[in-house]
Structures are given as C-alpha cells and as structure tokens.
Design a protein around this motif. Structure first.
Motif, PDB file in Angstrom:
ATOM      1  N   GLY A 196       0.706  -1.266   0.432  1.00  0.00           N
ATOM      2  CA  GLY A 196       0.364  -0.134  -0.090  1.00  0.00           C
ATOM      3  C   GLY A 196       0.493   0.997   0.257  1.00  0.00           C
ATOM      4  N   VAL A 197       1.697   1.141   1.374  1.00  0.00           N
ATOM      5  CA  VAL A 197       2.499   2.601   0.690  1.00  0.00           C
ATOM      6  C   VAL A 197       3.685   3.213  -0.741  1.00  0.00           C
ATOM      7  CG1 VAL A 197       5.271   2.971   2.323  1.00  0.00           C
ATOM      8  CG2 VAL A 197       2.658   2.456   3.461  1.00  0.00           C
ATOM      9  N   LEU A 198       4.332   1.830  -1.103  1.00  0.00           N
ATOM     10  CA  LEU A 198       5.323   1.030  -1.910  1.00  0.00           C
ATOM     11  C   LEU A 198       3.797   2.758  -3.373  1.00  0.00           C
ATOM     12  CD1 LEU A 198       7.277  -0.895  -1.739  1.00  0.00           C
ATOM     13  CD2 LEU A 198       8.113   1.569  -1.441  1.00  0.00           C
ATOM     14  N   GLY A 199       3.160   1.853  -3.941  1.00  0.00           N
ATOM     15  CA  GLY A 199       1.907   2.276  -4.491  1.00  0.00           C
ATOM     16  C   GLY A 199       1.786   3.691  -4.737  1.00  0.00           C
ATOM     17  N   TYR A 200       1.682   4.126  -3.278  1.00  0.00           N
ATOM     18  CA  TYR A 200       0.713   5.533  -2.757  1.00  0.00           C
ATOM     19  C   TYR A 200       1.939   6.546  -3.093  1.00  0.00           C
ATOM     20  CZ  TYR A 200      -0.658  10.076  -0.757  1.00  0.00           C
ATOM     21  OH  TYR A 200      -1.121  11.456  -0.284  1.00  0.00           O
ATOM     22  N   PHE A 201       3.381   5.752  -2.215  1.00  0.00           N
ATOM     23  CA  PHE A 201       3.900   6.924  -3.183  1.00  0.00           C
ATOM     24  C   PHE A 201       5.084   6.887  -4.385  1.00  0.00           C
ATOM     25  CE2 PHE A 201       7.083   7.092   1.229  1.00  0.00           C
ATOM     26  CZ  PHE A 201       6.146   7.247   2.423  1.00  0.00           C
ATOM     27  N   ALA A 202       3.923   6.141  -4.904  1.00  0.00           N
ATOM     28  CA  ALA A 202       4.807   5.834  -6.741  1.00  0.00           C
ATOM     29  C   ALA A 202       3.845   7.168  -7.362  1.00  0.00           C
ATOM     30  CB  ALA A 202       4.815   4.784  -7.461  1.00  0.00           C
ATOM     31  N   PHE A 203       2.751   6.552  -7.112  1.00  0.00           N
ATOM     32  CA  PHE A 203       1.995   7.966  -8.212  1.00  0.00           C
ATOM     33  C   PHE A 203       1.083   8.546  -7.086  1.00  0.00           C
ATOM     34  CE2 PHE A 203       1.828   3.148  -9.606  1.00  0.00           C
ATOM     35  CZ  PHE A 203       2.604   3.888 -10.556  1.00  0.00           C
ATOM     36  N   GLY A 204       1.579   8.897  -5.905  1.00  0.00           N
ATOM     37  CA  GLY A 204       0.387   9.989  -5.477  1.00  0.00           C
ATOM     38  C   GLY A 204      -0.711  10.340  -5.612  1.00  0.00           C
ATOM     39  N   GLU A 205      -0.945  11.296  -6.065  1.00  0.00           N
ATOM     40  CA  GLU A 205      -2.691  11.463  -6.390  1.00  0.00           C
ATOM     41  C   GLU A 205      -3.358  11.057  -6.949  1.00  0.00           C
ATOM     42  OE1 GLU A 205      -4.897  13.415  -3.486  1.00  0.00           O
ATOM     43  OE2 GLU A 205      -2.984  13.174  -2.401  1.00  0.00           O
ATOM     44  N   ASP A 206      -2.517  10.385  -7.997  1.00  0.00           N
ATOM     45  CA  ASP A 206      -2.826  10.051  -8.976  1.00  0.00           C
ATOM     46  C   ASP A 206      -3.022   8.174  -8.822  1.00  0.00           C
ATOM     47  OD1 ASP A 206      -2.444  12.420 -10.933  1.00  0.00           O
ATOM     48  OD2 ASP A 206      -0.713  12.153 -11.221  1.00  0.00           O
ATOM     49  N   THR A 207      -2.736   7.867  -8.252  1.00  0.00           N
ATOM     50  CA  THR A 207      -3.113   6.099  -7.760  1.00  0.00           C
ATOM     51  C   THR A 207      -4.391   6.001  -8.066  1.00  0.00           C
ATOM     52  OG1 THR A 207      -2.015   6.532  -5.859  1.00  0.00           O
ATOM     53  CG2 THR A 207      -2.799   5.016  -5.835  1.00  0.00           C
ATOM     54  N   LYS A 208      -4.823   5.305  -8.628  1.00  0.00           N
ATOM     55  CA  LYS A 208      -6.247   4.748  -8.934  1.00  0.00           C
ATOM     56  C   LYS A 208      -6.503   3.704  -7.926  1.00  0.00           C
ATOM     57  CE  LYS A 208      -5.408   6.326 -13.493  1.00  0.00           C
ATOM     58  NZ  LYS A 208      -4.797   5.354 -15.495  1.00  0.00           N
ATOM     59  N   ASP A 209      -8.017   3.489  -8.409  1.00  0.00           N
ATOM     60  CA  ASP A 209      -8.316   2.479  -7.295  1.00  0.00           C
ATOM     61  C   ASP A 209      -8.071   0.658  -7.538  1.00  0.00           C
ATOM     62  OD1 ASP A 209     -10.162   2.283  -9.985  1.00  0.00           O
ATOM     63  OD2 ASP A 209     -11.824   1.285  -9.074  1.00  0.00           O
ATOM     64  N   ILE A 210      -7.664   1.166  -8.961  1.00  0.00           N
ATOM     65  CA  ILE A 210      -6.932  -0.639  -9.152  1.00  0.00           C
ATOM     66  C   ILE A 210      -5.479  -0.226  -9.252  1.00  0.00           C
ATOM     67  CG2 ILE A 210      -6.620  -3.010  -9.955  1.00  0.00           C
ATOM     68  CD1 ILE A 210      -9.893  -2.286 -10.431  1.00  0.00           C
ATOM     69  N   ILE A 211      -4.852  -0.664  -8.193  1.00  0.00           N
ATOM     70  CA  ILE A 211      -3.332   0.112  -8.675  1.00  0.00           C
ATOM     71  C   ILE A 211      -2.357  -0.641  -9.930  1.00  0.00           C
ATOM     72  CG2 ILE A 211      -2.492  -2.175  -7.331  1.00  0.00           C
ATOM     73  CD1 ILE A 211      -1.087   1.515  -7.328  1.00  0.00           C
ATOM     74  N   THR A 212      -3.007  -2.041 -10.377  1.00  0.00           N
ATOM     75  CA  THR A 212      -1.838  -1.946 -11.334  1.00  0.00           C
ATOM     76  C   THR A 212      -2.497  -1.578 -12.912  1.00  0.00           C
ATOM     77  OG1 THR A 212      -4.270  -4.002 -11.836  1.00  0.00           O
ATOM     78  CG2 THR A 212      -2.000  -4.647 -10.604  1.00  0.00           C
ATOM     79  N   THR A 213      -3.592  -0.448 -12.220  1.00  0.00           N
ATOM     80  CA  THR A 213      -4.040   0.259 -14.133  1.00  0.00           C
ATOM     81  C   THR A 213      -2.710   1.680 -13.994  1.00  0.00           C
ATOM     82  OG1 THR A 213      -5.521   1.653 -12.572  1.00  0.00           O
ATOM     83  CG2 THR A 213      -6.061  -0.718 -13.462  1.00  0.00           C
ATOM     84  N   ASN A 214      -2.252   1.453 -12.897  1.00  0.00           N
ATOM     85  CA  ASN A 214      -1.490   3.075 -13.125  1.00  0.00           C
ATOM     86  C   ASN A 214       0.016   2.500 -13.696  1.00  0.00           C
ATOM     87  OD1 ASN A 214      -2.452   3.581  -9.861  1.00  0.00           O
ATOM     88  ND2 ASN A 214      -2.271   4.975 -11.831  1.00  0.00           N
ATOM     89  N   LEU A 215      -0.084   1.073 -14.034  1.00  0.00           N
ATOM     90  CA  LEU A 215       1.567   0.657 -14.390  1.00  0.00           C
ATOM     91  C   LEU A 215       1.547   0.980 -15.798  1.00  0.00           C
ATOM     92  CD1 LEU A 215       1.979  -3.045 -12.297  1.00  0.00           C
ATOM     93  CD2 LEU A 215       2.852  -0.498 -11.880  1.00  0.00           C
ATOM     94  N   GLY A 216       1.138   1.308 -16.568  1.00  0.00           N
ATOM     95  CA  GLY A 216       0.448   1.917 -18.264  1.00  0.00           C
ATOM     96  C   GLY A 216       0.634   0.512 -19.044  1.00  0.00           C
ATOM     97  N   GLN A 217       1.295   0.941 -20.270  1.00  0.00           N
ATOM     98  CA  GLN A 217       0.613  -0.458 -21.068  1.00  0.00           C
ATOM     99  C   GLN A 217       1.924  -1.280 -21.496  1.00  0.00           C
ATOM    100  OE1 GLN A 217      -2.258  -0.519 -22.145  1.00  0.00           O
ATOM    101  NE2 GLN A 217      -3.806   0.726 -21.625  1.00  0.00           N
ATOM    102  N   GLY A 218       2.952  -0.908 -20.914  1.00  0.00           N
ATOM    103  CA  GLY A 218       3.887  -1.998 -21.037  1.00  0.00           C
ATOM    104  C   GLY A 218       3.934  -3.209 -20.993  1.00  0.00           C
ATOM    105  N   LEU A 219       4.613  -4.244 -21.568  1.00  0.00           N
ATOM    106  CA  LEU A 219       4.710  -5.714 -21.911  1.00  0.00           C
ATOM    107  C   LEU A 219       4.228  -6.389 -20.027  1.00  0.00           C
ATOM    108  CD1 LEU A 219       4.587  -8.833 -23.505  1.00  0.00           C
ATOM    109  CD2 LEU A 219       6.506  -8.275 -23.214  1.00  0.00           C
ATOM    110  N   LEU A 220       5.131  -5.782 -19.485  1.00  0.00           N
ATOM    111  CA  LEU A 220       5.288  -6.021 -18.345  1.00  0.00           C
ATOM    112  C   LEU A 220       4.068  -5.986 -17.519  1.00  0.00           C
ATOM    113  CD1 LEU A 220       7.378  -7.875 -15.832  1.00  0.00           C
ATOM    114  CD2 LEU A 220       8.197  -5.190 -15.308  1.00  0.00           C
ATOM    115  N   SER A 221       3.976  -4.514 -17.508  1.00  0.00           N
ATOM    116  CA  SER A 221       2.390  -4.554 -17.019  1.00  0.00           C
ATOM    117  C   SER A 221       1.097  -5.260 -17.464  1.00  0.00           C
ATOM    118  CB  SER A 221       2.253  -3.201 -17.158  1.00  0.00           C
ATOM    119  OG  SER A 221       1.236  -2.978 -17.036  1.00  0.00           O
ATOM    120  N   THR A 222       1.230  -5.524 -18.602  1.00  0.00           N
ATOM    121  CA  THR A 222       0.776  -6.564 -19.665  1.00  0.00           C
ATOM    122  C   THR A 222       0.110  -7.832 -19.059  1.00  0.00           C
ATOM    123  OG1 THR A 222       0.990  -4.675 -21.272  1.00  0.00           O
ATOM    124  CG2 THR A 222      -0.385  -6.966 -21.556  1.00  0.00           C
ATOM    125  N   PHE A 223       1.348  -8.384 -18.907  1.00  0.00           N
ATOM    126  CA  PHE A 223       1.401  -9.462 -18.753  1.00  0.00           C
ATOM    127  C   PHE A 223       1.169 -10.251 -16.542  1.00  0.00           C
ATOM    128  CE2 PHE A 223       4.249 -12.734 -16.828  1.00  0.00           C
ATOM    129  CZ  PHE A 223       4.345 -14.021 -17.018  1.00  0.00           C
TER     130      PHE A 223
END
Length: 425
Positions: free
Chosen positions: A276-303
């Motif tokens: 929880g802390v690392l997810g919020y630290f990474a994206f701040g006020e842009d943190t979304k309700d499902i954290i994985t949707t913050n990771l973008g459209q890269g291959l690793l994120s999609t996987f």
C-alpha cells in the motif's frame, strides 16, 4: 457454563451436516505441519483486497492508513484466537460435539440463530469477494484493450467495456460454478496465490523505481471523514476468518497454532503495508482504485495484469463454494443444485454491473459484513462461551469489540453507500 445434556446431542447432530467453509481447503488426509499451516493461513487471507490498499492510502494518508492496517491485523488475529478458544472450551465441555466451522460454533453457542447469523454473513462476504473479482477483471481488461486517449469512452456491442467483459465472463462462470466438487479446481487456488504474490513483488519493484523518478507530494494523514472508508478496506484485505477453525483442526501441533497464526498475520500485514505504501508513494494523487492500472501499457505491466485477471477468474468458483454449501443446505436439503448456483452467479453479476468503483466496493463489504463476521460475532461467541469464567477485563474487552464493531459496521456501511451513490450520480 450452562450447556445441557440434550443440547449436546442436538449440537452433535447438527454439527454433522456439511460445513460452509471446509470445501475451500479440500479433504485433507494428514494433519498439517507448521510450515503447511503457515502457507494455508496465507492462502486463506491474501486475496484481491490488497490491490485497493494504495488507493486507500491516498484517501487516508500513508501514516494513518498504515496505523489502521496494522491495528486491523492485530484485532483480526485476536478475534481469530477468540474463535479457537471458544471452540476448545465447548468441545471440552460437550464431549460429543465436533465443531469444525464458524457455523458449527454459532449453533453450539447460540443455537439456530447463531448458525443463521454466520450463514448470512458467509453468503454476503464470499459473494462480495466474488463481485470485487468481476469488477477487477472487467476494469483491468477494459483498461488494457479498450481505453485510449483518442477514444476515451468506447463501446462494445453497445455496452461499456466493463459491462461487456462482465457479461463475457458470465457463461464461463456458469460452467465453472456447475462443477459439483472442488477437487479438480483446488490446484488453481494455490496457483492463484503464488501468481498473486509474484505479481505483488513485480508491482512493488516498479513502484520503487517510479517513486525514485517522480517523488510526488504525499499526505500523511487524511480527514476523519475517510476513517471508516479506510477501516472497511483494511478489514476486507484480511478476509479469511471463516477458515480459522478448519485450519486449527488440521494443525498437527495445536499448541503452536496461535504462534503460527500470529507469525503469518504479522508477515501478511507487513506485506500489505509495504504494498500500500509503495503504491501510493509511486503515484501520489494519481493513484487509481486498482493499482495495476497505474502501471501503463508496457509488456511487463500487461503480463502482470492479465495474470491477476486469470487468477481471480478461476478463484471465483472456489470463493463461491461456501455460498453454495449454505444455500444448498438450507434450500435443497444439502444436495447439489445447478440452477440454484446459476441464479447466485447471475445475482453476483448484476451487483458487479451496478458498482462503479473497485475500492469503494471493498470498503462497503469490509465495513458491513466483514466487521460483523470478523469482530462482532467472535467476541459475542467468546463472551457467551466463557460467561461464567471471564474476569472484568475479559468481559470488558469482548463487550467493547461487540459495541465498537456494531457502531463501525453501521456507520461504515452508510458512509460507503453514500460514496458509491454519489459517484453513480
């Protein structure tokens, strides 16, 4: 303690009917070693709720969210042990009784009303978990394959992407939930948790790298108005109290169960807090309700996101099985009924379509049924089972948990519902 001889025979008779939670573990032939007990506790507790923790920390502030998370972890462990102590007390007093589940304990302590209360909470909580699974799968797939800057509001056959993916899951879930035994599905449960742990590790590494690049502005404490919201999500994250009695029954060295459970809960709470802390630290006020949707459209994120979707998709029938055990026992004489299962899947699908936000729904389920199931009922059962032996501080602690749990459940449920309706409006 007030138990009569005829109650013992009655309890023994009713306690022999199918339990509402034992199928999740399957039929285990051998008692569990400490390491296997630790793993079983981990599997029983870790679920989709962890994915909403970074967004919750954004709402509550990371310090307030962490304090709340660790407090809930401690209280959950405490109430789990209350169930274990209550079961041991009743079984030592009524030699014929064999209490294998939460519902059995409810009947032994409070009679049919106790079992009905537990059955109702089991249905609502387990079905609620599965609603959140469908929401996560649909929102994640829509984010990966349909949303874009050029076309922010696409349609699939006239439906929103979320609705289209939920209905797309429906016929497959009818088939999976028609399987009368979980023997063939049991390996999927283990696979799901291993994959989720791996995905959490990947997400946390990504979070650290993103935080070092962006260093967003962070809040330490949110307002009081988000206290119950955060409490509900934290309670939801530590799902699994209905499994504690079957787990303790299958432990080889029962004297060490409390220590093993405490170590497992400590490890899980540290894992959840870091996630929880690392997810919020990474994206701040842009943190979304499902954290994985913050990771973008890269291959690793999609996987990672597809892996989580597959795991939750196959976890759906496993989590729904306690609901079927209760429904078929109460409405179909304990026999397998495929159309009853299909109706339940349809009802869960409609609820998933109606809920707009993943984390808001976690808060609603956690604030309502999970608080009652996790705190109120264990304290009530312990108070009744030990009513003739409790000292004043034991009575006070049980009574305080019952009163505070009830207040939190009522207020938290109302605040979560207002949050959901406000977003729908």
């Amino acid at each position: 303690m007030g138990f009569k001889k005829d109650e013992a025979s009655s309890s023994s008779h009713v306690l022999s009917i199918p339990r509402e939670d034992t199928p999740l573990l399957g039929k285990i032939q051998h008692l569990s070693s400490p390491s296997k007990t630790f793993a079983n506790v981990f599997i029983a507790i870790v679920g989709a709720g962890v994915l909403g923790l970074p967004y919750t920390f954004k709402r509550t502030g990371w310090v307030m969210g962490s304090i709340m998370l660790f407090s809930v972890a401690f209280l959950t462990y405490y109430c789990m042990m209350l169930l274990v102590y209550s079961r041991r007390k009743i079984e030592s007093h009524i030699k014929a009784a064999k209490i294998s589940s939460f519902g059995d304990l409810g009947f032994a302590v409070c009679g049919p009303v106790g079992r009905l209360s537990v059955d109702l909470m089991i249905i609502l909580s387990q079905a609620g978990f599965c609603v959140s699974y469908l929401i996560f799968v649909a929102n994640t797939l829509a984010y990966l394959f349909n949303y874009s800057i050029a076309k922010p509001d696409p349609k699939i056959l006239g439906l929103s992407p979320k609705a289209a993916y939920i209905w797309g899951c429906f016929p497959f879930q009818l088939g999976l939930n028609s399987i009368p035994t979980l023997t063939l599905l049991a390996p999927l449960s283990i696979f799901a948790d291993i994959a989720e742990l791996g995905a959490m590790g990947v997400v946390m590494v990504e979070d650290v790298m993103i935080y070092l690049q962006n260093r967003p502005v962070l809040e330490m404490f949110g307002g009081f108005n988000v206290f119950f919201y955060g409490l509900g999500v934290a309670v939801y994250a530590f799902e699994g109290i209905g499994m504690v009695l079957p787990l303790e029954s299958e432990t080889r060295d029962k004297d060490k169960f409390g220590k093993i459970l405490g170590l497992a809960m400590g490890f899980i709470s540290l894992l959840f807090g870091a996630f929880g802390v690392l997810g919020y630290f990474a994206f701040g006020e842009d943190t979304k309700d499902i954290i994985t949707t913050n990771l973008g459209q890269g291959l690793l994120s999609t996987f990672v996101q597809l892996g989580l979707c597959i795991n939750l998709f196959f976890s759906f029938p496993l989590m729904m099985n306690p609901v079927y055990e209760v429904m078929e026992r109460r409405f179909w004489e304990g026999r397998y009924c495929v159309w009853l299962r299909w109706l339940v899947v349809l009802a869960v699908t409609f609820v998933a379509l109606a809920v707009p936000n993943f984390a808001d729904f976690l808060s609603l389920v956690g604030s309502s049924v999970c608080i009652v199931l996790g705190f109120v009922l264990p304290s009530l059962f312990h108070l009744i089972a030990f009513k003739d032996e409790l000292r004043w501080y034991g009575f006070a602690s049980d009574a305080a948990l019952i009163v505070m749990g009830t207040i939190f459940a009522v207020y938290g449920t109302s605040s979560s519902l207002m949050e959901i309706f406000a977003k729908k409006a």
